[in-house]
Design a protein around this motif. Structure first.
Motif, PDB file in Angstrom:
ATOM      1  N   ASN A   1       0.813  -1.229   0.000  1.00 25.15           N
ATOM      2  CA  ASN A   1       0.000   0.000   0.000  1.00 25.15           C
ATOM      3  C   ASN A   1       0.842   1.272   0.000  1.00 25.15           C
ATOM      4  O   ASN A   1       0.397   2.332   0.439  1.00 25.15           O
ATOM      5  CB  ASN A   1      -0.935   0.030   1.221  1.00 25.15           C
ATOM      6  CG  ASN A   1      -1.822  -1.186   1.311  1.00 25.15           C
ATOM      7  OD1 ASN A   1      -2.455  -1.552   0.329  1.00 25.15           O
ATOM      8  ND2 ASN A   1      -1.855  -1.837   2.462  1.00 25.15           N
TER       9      ASN A   1
ATOM     10  N   LEU B   1      -0.469   4.596  -1.264  1.00 26.57           N
ATOM     11  CA  LEU B   1      -1.545   5.216  -0.488  1.00 26.57           C
ATOM     12  C   LEU B   1      -1.075   5.734   0.870  1.00 26.57           C
ATOM     13  O   LEU B   1      -1.652   6.661   1.425  1.00 26.57           O
ATOM     14  CB  LEU B   1      -2.692   4.216  -0.270  1.00 26.57           C
ATOM     15  CG  LEU B   1      -3.361   3.685  -1.539  1.00 26.57           C
ATOM     16  CD1 LEU B   1      -4.365   2.593  -1.205  1.00 26.57           C
ATOM     17  CD2 LEU B   1      -4.060   4.823  -2.286  1.00 26.57           C
TER      18      LEU B   1
ATOM     19  N   HIS C   1     -10.359   0.650  -0.337  1.00 22.84           N
ATOM     20  CA  HIS C   1      -9.085   0.843   0.371  1.00 22.84           C
ATOM     21  C   HIS C   1      -8.944  -0.122   1.539  1.00 22.84           C
ATOM     22  O   HIS C   1      -9.928  -0.442   2.204  1.00 22.84           O
ATOM     23  CB  HIS C   1      -8.978   2.273   0.918  1.00 22.84           C
ATOM     24  CG  HIS C   1      -8.600   3.286  -0.117  1.00 22.84           C
ATOM     25  ND1 HIS C   1      -8.682   4.637   0.101  1.00 22.84           N
ATOM     26  CD2 HIS C   1      -8.122   3.136  -1.379  1.00 22.84           C
ATOM     27  CE1 HIS C   1      -8.288   5.281  -0.983  1.00 22.84           C
ATOM     28  NE2 HIS C   1      -7.948   4.384  -1.891  1.00 22.84           N
TER      29      HIS C   1
END
Lengths: 374, 426
Positions: free
Chosen positions: B31, B34, B229
């Motif tokens: 991730n 992000l 997400h």
């Protein structure tokens, strides 16, 4: 010779004969939980306010369905008594956010409708003009609810009479308190605590009569010879005179206190000259503060210093219930302040609500402490 | 040698966070794309904290839950939310928590206090807190913080301002708290010698509103199946925005997350490839196991949709019409800041829980209940009853969310694994 009035008779389980007699006579009874409570308002509504205790509880199995092991034993034992049906005579419960444990107890009582009338008060955590106004508004709401639910009129006269009655109790308890700190004390600290507990467990008019008679008895007698170190007891929820009796049995003289059930309940009067609801709110915020009050430590410590000097205290004993965060932190601050500003030893005792479960440890620690004072 | 305050964090930022940021930016960690923005915000916050401490050109305020930083930012005061600091310090180095908790307990702090307050006290004693010019605290969320800040006051000798946070959630309570913030402004003006400029406050609140508007859109997008997400991003971005509300950098980051989520939803791309469960993580994260969310998502195909703490900003925007409306908006927002949410009744907590459960289309709940939190332990049984009545699968267990010695990672994961095994078998 008149029989000695023993207030321990009314400091046992709250369903004492005075409460049951009141109830049998058609009176209403409401429980409340903390020194920050508007007792006079209930009395003016014709309701007998009794301060809730877990005395008589032997376990917490019923309460443990709703509260965790980290919730304090006072709250769990008291809830246990309510859930077990021991206190079905209660017409109401006056609840508050005095601490997190009582806040969640309030939720359980309300959700489970553990009394016909449940009312929660959000007692502010600072004392200011704004918080006083907010609390006063809440008490006016409580007054309206009491009037509506119980079909009563809470008049200004009734409120004034209630305040006068409660102040009379406070004055009498202060008088008793002074007798324990004489050079030759005519009363023990445990008896003063028993009186204060009894005061919250029966109609105040009856109590005032009994206490007046007892004080007359005491004041007519000679004091006991001075014995042992002079101690001051401070701390939170302690409603069991037997706890102090253990310490006294070791030779100590308890001359003063700052307990939630002790001097905090009687050292400040409700102002009889101003609007009665505001006066009750003002006293709730301004009496000797509990550690829950964010701005209270300097006043609490100053008051402690004053009491230590005034009553010539040799040692301070601070008791706190396990899992009471407020008193846990207070103790740490006190340790530092006492070391820096007072030349008086401090003993900290952590305890469970039921005295019987820790008598051995209490005796051992208190004995060791007293030896250091001699 | 004179060691500056916060020496540990100064090293951590340089030796752990900055190298990690490079890896995240290069998408070399899970991730990464992000999470990079969140870590960037955290680094910027700490670097500014160190700079303000070293140069002393602005006042530094250590503040508590129940406030958001806009008011400080508008008065050119550097805001430092104490309660985020322990989690940031513990991130990736669980033993740091042990160290400060031990210092506090050796000092006499009772072990049953909330780990946050024990940690902060230990860090204060070890000079790992910022040298603040003043502290601003509120009367919520709990007894531990109420007494904790009295202890910090005694130890630090800092001027302290206290706000009374009402325990209910009515318009009257919000107005009361707005009054408390108005009085705070007087205190801040006294400390800084500067008057609050309403236009500057409006500017900061409008910036803050832009971030929260994007965040609200993001929450809406999380309702999609599959959830766009992973839970880790939700929690990390929350950690970042607590100190950064009202800054353009936060707005840009949240808008980036929103845009990414829009793209993910449009393309049917989920955090979990084959989403079987949707988890409402209702209370604290497991700070010492940063991979917990990823593990839950990958092992059980269970998307961690939202957690109780990060969903605090699902409120209306601040009305910037005038100072009164702005203070009211800040009051409403402040009272909801994470643990501050615990101040309300159990009935209200349950109502919000059910709202979140429905809004995010959750089908199970994990409640990590800290051993130091008296609030949650007084609510949990009532919540259990509601879940039982509504057939909501609930996994609740005790832990200390920062001190792994209380319940280690393996035990927590084992508990969750047992739960999903039960849920999977119906």
């Amino acid at each position: 010779m008149e029989e000695r009035i023993d207030f321990r008779r009314w400091s046992g389980p709250i369903e004492n004969e005075q409460v049951l007699e009141w109830k049998a006579g058609g009176g209403r009874v409401a429980g409340f939980f903390c020194a920050h409570a508007p007792e006079e308002l209930l009395w003016a509504a014709g309701i007998l306010p009794v301060r809730m205790r877990g005395t008589g509880s032997e376990d917490t199995s019923a309460a443990d369905q709703y509260l965790g092991a980290v919730n304090c034993s006072f709250v769990r034992h008291t809830l246990n008594r309510v859930l077990s049906g021991d206190l079905v005579f209660l017409d109401g419960l006056l609840l508050s956010n005095s601490c997190d444990h009582l806040r969640r107890l309030s939720d359980v009582c309300t959700a489970k409708r553990l009394a016909p009338f449940c009312h929660h008060i959000d007692v502010p955590h600072v004392s200011s003009d704004a918080s006083l106004a907010r609390l006063t508004t809440q008490l006016r709401v409580l007054k309206e609810r009491l009037e509506s639910v119980f079909t009563v009129a809470i008049t200004g006269e009734k409120l004034a009479a209630a305040i006068a009655l409660y102040n009379r109790t406070r004055v009498l308890l202060s008088r008793a308190s002074r007798l324990r700190s004489e050079d030759a004390p005519r009363i023990t600290g445990s008896e003063v605590l028993a009186m204060a507990v009894a005061a919250a467990s029966m109609p105040k008019d009856r109590f005032n009569g009994l206490l007046t008679r007892r004080l007359d008895q005491i004041e007519a007698a000679n004091g006991a010879a001075p014995r042992g170190p002079r101690l001051m007891i401070i701390g939170g929820e302690l409603d069991d005179p037997a706890y102090l009796e253990v310490i006294e049995s070791l030779g100590a003289t308890i001359v003063a206190d700052q307990l939630c059930w002790g001097s905090k309940t009687f050292s400040t009067l409700t102002d009889e000259r101003i609007d009665p609801i505001e006066a009750i709110a003002r006293r709730m915020l301004d009496h000797l503060p509990c550690p829950r009050m964010l701005d209270g430590y300097p006043r609490r410590f100053a008051s402690l210093v004053e009491a230590v000097n005034e009553h010539r205290v040799d040692g301070i004993v601070c008791e706190r219930l396990k899992f009471c965060d407020l008193w846990g932190g207070e103790v740490e601050m006190l340790r530092r302040s006492v070391k820096q500003e007072l030349s008086v030893p401090l003993l900290v005792l952590e305890r469970d609500y039921l005295t019987a479960s820790g008598v051995g440890q209490l005796r051992t620690r208190a004995q060791a402490f007293l030896e250091t004072l001699e | 040698m004179n060691v500056p305050n916060m020496s540990y964090m100064r090293d951590k930022v340089e030796q752990q966070f900055k190298p990690m940021l490079q890896l995240l930016q290069a998408d070399l960690l899970p991730n990464g794309r992000l999470l990079a923005g969140a870590l960037d915000l955290v680094i910027a916050h700490y670097e500014e904290t160190f700079r303000v401490m070293d140069e002393g050109d602005r006042k530094l305020c250590w503040y508590e839950f129940c406030l958001t930083p806009e008011i400080f930012r508008a008065m050119d005061i550097h805001p430092f939310l104490g309660e985020v600091h322990p989690a940031v310090m513990t991130f990736g180095t669980p033993d740091v928590c042990w160290q400060y908790v031990d210092v506090a307990e050796e000092h006499g702090t009772p072990p049953e206090l909330c780990v946050l307050d024990k940690f902060l006290l230990g860090a204060l004693l070890e000079k790992q807190m910022p040298s603040a010019d003043f502290i601003v605290t509120a009367s919520a969320p709990c007894d531990s913080s109420r007494i904790g800040y009295q202890m910090f006051e005694q130890l630090s000798g800092c001027p302290v301002y206290r706000l009374d946070a009402p325990a209910d959630d009515s318009p009257e309570a919000h107005a009361y708290y707005a009054g408390e913030i108005r009085k705070l402004i007087g205190f801040l003006e006294g400390q800084t010698g500067k008057r609050l400029d309403p236009d500057r406050l409006r500017e900061v609140c409008e910036e803050s509103n832009r971030a929260t508007a994007a965040l609200l859109e993001l929450f809406e997008l999380k309702r999609a199946r599959p959830c766009p997400h992973p839970g880790t991003v939700t929690f990390t971005s929350y950690m970042a925005h607590l100190n950064s509300l009202g800054t353009p950098n936060l707005t840009r980051y949240v808008e980036f997350l929103r845009d990414d989520a829009i793209d993910a939803v449009r393309n049917g791309r989920g955090a979990v490839a084959d989403e079987q469960h949707r988890v409402l993580w209702y209370y604290v994260p497991v700070v010492f196991d940063f991979e917990m969310n990823d593990w839950v998502e990958q092992t059980f195909n269970a998307a961690v949709i939202v957690d109780m703490l990060s969903s605090f900003l699902r409120e209306d925007p601040i009305d910037t019409k005038n100072v009164d409306t702005m203070l009211l908006g800040l009051a409403r927002r402040g009272l909801e800041v994470t643990m501050g949410r615990l101040r309300v009744s159990a009935a209200k907590l349950t109502e919000r829980f059910l709202r979140d459960y429905a809004d995010f289309g959750a089908d199970c709940v994990v409640v990590p209940a800290p051993v130091g939190c008296k609030h949650v332990w007084g609510w949990l049984s009532l919540l259990r009853e509601v879940c039982r009545e509504r057939r909501i699968p609930l996994c609740a267990f005790d832990l200390d969310w920062m001190d792994s010695r209380v319940r280690p990672v393996e035990s927590i994961r084992g508990r969750i694994a047992d739960f999903f095994e039960t849920v999977a078998t119906g």
